[in-house]
Design a protein around this motif. Sequence first.
Motif, PDB file in Angstrom:
ATOM      1  N   LEU A  42     -10.371   6.303   5.048  1.00  0.00           N
ATOM      2  CA  LEU A  42     -10.572   7.737   5.079  1.00  0.00           C
ATOM      3  C   LEU A  42      -9.234   8.450   5.197  1.00  0.00           C
ATOM      4  O   LEU A  42      -8.326   7.980   5.877  1.00  0.00           O
ATOM      5  N   SER A  43      -9.139   9.594   4.590  1.00  0.00           N
ATOM      6  CA  SER A  43      -7.933  10.404   4.663  1.00  0.00           C
ATOM      7  C   SER A  43      -8.058  11.331   5.872  1.00  0.00           C
ATOM      8  O   SER A  43      -9.034  12.068   6.000  1.00  0.00           O
ATOM      9  N   VAL A  44      -7.053  11.256   6.782  1.00  0.00           N
ATOM     10  CA  VAL A  44      -7.068  12.077   7.994  1.00  0.00           C
ATOM     11  C   VAL A  44      -5.699  12.710   8.211  1.00  0.00           C
ATOM     12  O   VAL A  44      -4.693  12.241   7.698  1.00  0.00           O
ATOM     13  N   ARG A  45      -5.710  13.771   9.008  1.00  0.00           N
ATOM     14  CA  ARG A  45      -4.479  14.417   9.436  1.00  0.00           C
ATOM     15  C   ARG A  45      -4.567  14.546  10.949  1.00  0.00           C
ATOM     16  O   ARG A  45      -5.489  15.157  11.481  1.00  0.00           O
ATOM     17  N   VAL A  46      -3.616  13.937  11.660  1.00  0.00           N
ATOM     18  CA  VAL A  46      -3.605  13.988  13.121  1.00  0.00           C
ATOM     19  C   VAL A  46      -3.162  15.377  13.552  1.00  0.00           C
ATOM     20  O   VAL A  46      -2.118  15.863  13.125  1.00  0.00           O
ATOM     21  N   ILE A  47      -3.966  16.013  14.410  1.00  0.00           N
ATOM     22  CA  ILE A  47      -3.656  17.364  14.857  1.00  0.00           C
ATOM     23  C   ILE A  47      -3.235  17.412  16.327  1.00  0.00           C
ATOM     24  O   ILE A  47      -2.656  18.394  16.769  1.00  0.00           O
ATOM     25  N   LYS A  48      -3.514  16.323  17.070  1.00  0.00           N
ATOM     26  CA  LYS A  48      -3.118  16.295  18.477  1.00  0.00           C
ATOM     27  C   LYS A  48      -3.049  14.849  18.958  1.00  0.00           C
ATOM     28  O   LYS A  48      -3.922  14.048  18.645  1.00  0.00           O
ATOM     29  N   CYS A  49      -2.020  14.547  19.731  1.00  0.00           N
ATOM     30  CA  CYS A  49      -1.893  13.233  20.362  1.00  0.00           C
ATOM     31  C   CYS A  49      -2.276  13.391  21.829  1.00  0.00           C
ATOM     32  O   CYS A  49      -1.533  14.007  22.604  1.00  0.00           O
ATOM     33  N   ILE A  50      -3.424  12.883  22.186  1.00  0.00           N
ATOM     34  CA  ILE A  50      -3.941  13.016  23.547  1.00  0.00           C
ATOM     35  C   ILE A  50      -3.239  12.015  24.469  1.00  0.00           C
ATOM     36  O   ILE A  50      -2.787  12.363  25.550  1.00  0.00           O
ATOM     37  N   ARG A  51      -3.179  10.778  24.037  1.00  0.00           N
ATOM     38  CA  ARG A  51      -2.476   9.679  24.698  1.00  0.00           C
ATOM     39  C   ARG A  51      -1.865   8.843  23.584  1.00  0.00           C
ATOM     40  O   ARG A  51      -2.184   9.044  22.423  1.00  0.00           O
ATOM     41  N   LEU A  95       4.183   7.930  23.722  1.00  0.00           N
ATOM     42  CA  LEU A  95       3.575   9.189  23.291  1.00  0.00           C
ATOM     43  C   LEU A  95       4.485   9.921  22.304  1.00  0.00           C
ATOM     44  O   LEU A  95       4.024  10.431  21.272  1.00  0.00           O
ATOM     45  N   LYS A  96       5.775   9.939  22.593  1.00  0.00           N
ATOM     46  CA  LYS A  96       6.738  10.573  21.686  1.00  0.00           C
ATOM     47  C   LYS A  96       6.737   9.872  20.322  1.00  0.00           C
ATOM     48  O   LYS A  96       6.714  10.521  19.274  1.00  0.00           O
ATOM     49  N   ARG A  97       6.716   8.543  20.337  1.00  0.00           N
ATOM     50  CA  ARG A  97       6.761   7.771  19.086  1.00  0.00           C
ATOM     51  C   ARG A  97       5.499   7.962  18.254  1.00  0.00           C
ATOM     52  O   ARG A  97       5.572   8.109  17.035  1.00  0.00           O
ATOM     53  N   VAL A  98       4.341   7.959  18.905  1.00  0.00           N
ATOM     54  CA  VAL A  98       3.105   8.141  18.145  1.00  0.00           C
ATOM     55  C   VAL A  98       3.055   9.534  17.532  1.00  0.00           C
ATOM     56  O   VAL A  98       2.560   9.719  16.418  1.00  0.00           O
ATOM     57  N   LYS A  99       3.629  10.519  18.212  1.00  0.00           N
ATOM     58  CA  LYS A  99       3.711  11.869  17.638  1.00  0.00           C
ATOM     59  C   LYS A  99       4.611  11.868  16.403  1.00  0.00           C
ATOM     60  O   LYS A  99       4.275  12.476  15.384  1.00  0.00           O
ATOM     61  N   GLU A 100       5.764  11.179  16.511  1.00  0.00           N
ATOM     62  CA  GLU A 100       6.689  11.101  15.367  1.00  0.00           C
ATOM     63  C   GLU A 100       6.018  10.452  14.159  1.00  0.00           C
ATOM     64  O   GLU A 100       6.216  10.879  13.027  1.00  0.00           O
ATOM     65  N   LEU A 101       5.245   9.406  14.410  1.00  0.00           N
ATOM     66  CA  LEU A 101       4.626   8.653  13.317  1.00  0.00           C
ATOM     67  C   LEU A 101       3.428   9.360  12.694  1.00  0.00           C
ATOM     68  O   LEU A 101       3.161   9.180  11.505  1.00  0.00           O
ATOM     69  N   THR A 102       2.687  10.152  13.484  1.00  0.00           N
ATOM     70  CA  THR A 102       1.384  10.607  13.003  1.00  0.00           C
ATOM     71  C   THR A 102       1.159  12.105  12.913  1.00  0.00           C
ATOM     72  O   THR A 102       0.385  12.552  12.065  1.00  0.00           O
ATOM     73  N   LEU A 103       1.762  12.895  13.779  1.00  0.00           N
ATOM     74  CA  LEU A 103       1.392  14.298  13.917  1.00  0.00           C
ATOM     75  C   LEU A 103       1.598  15.088  12.622  1.00  0.00           C
ATOM     76  O   LEU A 103       2.653  15.039  12.006  1.00  0.00           O
ATOM     77  N   ASN A 104       0.549  15.802  12.221  1.00  0.00           N
ATOM     78  CA  ASN A 104       0.536  16.672  11.042  1.00  0.00           C
ATOM     79  C   ASN A 104       0.899  15.951   9.749  1.00  0.00           C
ATOM     80  O   ASN A 104       1.492  16.548   8.854  1.00  0.00           O
ATOM     81  N   GLN A 105       0.553  14.696   9.670  1.00  0.00           N
ATOM     82  CA  GLN A 105       0.821  13.932   8.444  1.00  0.00           C
ATOM     83  C   GLN A 105      -0.482  13.442   7.822  1.00  0.00           C
ATOM     84  O   GLN A 105      -1.465  13.231   8.526  1.00  0.00           O
ATOM     85  N   GLU A 106      -0.444  13.261   6.541  1.00  0.00           N
ATOM     86  CA  GLU A 106      -1.586  12.722   5.806  1.00  0.00           C
ATOM     87  C   GLU A 106      -1.579  11.206   5.980  1.00  0.00           C
ATOM     88  O   GLU A 106      -0.659  10.524   5.536  1.00  0.00           O
ATOM     89  N   LEU A 107      -2.596  10.679   6.652  1.00  0.00           N
ATOM     90  CA  LEU A 107      -2.690   9.253   6.956  1.00  0.00           C
ATOM     91  C   LEU A 107      -4.019   8.701   6.457  1.00  0.00           C
ATOM     92  O   LEU A 107      -4.876   9.447   5.996  1.00  0.00           O
ATOM     93  N   LYS A 112       4.992  -3.667  17.984  1.00  0.00           N
ATOM     94  CA  LYS A 112       6.284  -4.265  17.606  1.00  0.00           C
ATOM     95  C   LYS A 112       7.447  -3.640  18.367  1.00  0.00           C
ATOM     96  O   LYS A 112       8.444  -4.290  18.617  1.00  0.00           O
ATOM     97  N   GLU A 113       7.308  -2.367  18.720  1.00  0.00           N
ATOM     98  CA  GLU A 113       8.359  -1.671  19.449  1.00  0.00           C
ATOM     99  C   GLU A 113       8.217  -1.840  20.964  1.00  0.00           C
ATOM    100  O   GLU A 113       9.023  -1.315  21.723  1.00  0.00           O
ATOM    101  N   GLY A 114       7.169  -2.551  21.383  1.00  0.00           N
ATOM    102  CA  GLY A 114       6.963  -2.807  22.810  1.00  0.00           C
ATOM    103  C   GLY A 114       6.530  -1.585  23.592  1.00  0.00           C
ATOM    104  O   GLY A 114       6.708  -1.527  24.804  1.00  0.00           O
ATOM    105  N   LEU A 115       5.938  -0.603  22.932  1.00  0.00           N
ATOM    106  CA  LEU A 115       5.564   0.647  23.584  1.00  0.00           C
ATOM    107  C   LEU A 115       4.136   0.659  24.103  1.00  0.00           C
ATOM    108  O   LEU A 115       3.756   1.558  24.854  1.00  0.00           O
ATOM    109  N   VAL A 116       3.331  -0.309  23.689  1.00  0.00           N
ATOM    110  CA  VAL A 116       1.953  -0.445  24.138  1.00  0.00           C
ATOM    111  C   VAL A 116       1.653  -1.935  24.331  1.00  0.00           C
ATOM    112  O   VAL A 116       2.438  -2.781  23.914  1.00  0.00           O
ATOM    113  N   GLU A 117       0.510  -2.212  24.943  1.00  0.00           N
ATOM    114  CA  GLU A 117       0.087  -3.594  25.147  1.00  0.00           C
ATOM    115  C   GLU A 117      -1.106  -3.903  24.262  1.00  0.00           C
ATOM    116  O   GLU A 117      -1.876  -3.014  23.904  1.00  0.00           O
ATOM    117  N   LEU A 118      -1.270  -5.170  23.965  1.00  0.00           N
ATOM    118  CA  LEU A 118      -2.399  -5.631  23.172  1.00  0.00           C
ATOM    119  C   LEU A 118      -3.691  -5.493  23.956  1.00  0.00           C
ATOM    120  O   LEU A 118      -3.740  -5.808  25.144  1.00  0.00           O
TER     121      LEU A 118
END
Length: 176
Positions: free
Chosen positions: A29-38, A75-87, A123-129
């Motif tokens: 599905l085509s989505v656009r992230v509008i907010k990063c909650i966590r 949180l900063k990284r996930v915003k950089e990767l996803t916020l307001n982008q077509e994913l 891969k960046e060690g920012l979250v756990e499995l």
Amino acid sequence: MHKGWIILILGLCLFFSFPEKGYTQEELLSVRVIKCIRPHYLKAELTSPRGEEVVIKLAGIKSPIERAEIYKKALKRVKELTLNQELRFDFALGHSEEEEVWIGYLYIPEGEEWKIVNAELLKEGLVELDEKTAGENMRGYLISAQEEAQEQKLGLWSLPEPQKREKREECPGCIR
């Protein structure tokens, strides 16, 4: 002859009677992230067909809540990767219309390829499995992503383990 037409008409009725909103796992599905909650919870808008808003939980990962400095970086990284982008989004564990939170994978374009946000954060060690929410077809890939960060001592894996509090049978202030 009439039997064939009846079967054809019944088949067409069944085909066109399925709800418009039903999605399959194979469908991206085509989505656009509008907010990063966590770091692993996002609010997104479906860019097709109707622009409805959904909450997405990134499958196979969990936020490092007890490590504030890594949590902020995640949180900063996930915003950089996803916020307001077509994913693109893919369900990890199946889906029904009644679900309030969609569990799955977000894909970001990188040239001709698509990268999985969930795996990038690992891969960046920012979250756990989180094996409970990882789909079986992606579990091995996500495990490898976390092991890569552990070997390179990135993010969570660069810090010493948080100290466990010592368990005591007695109250330290009660010793006389």
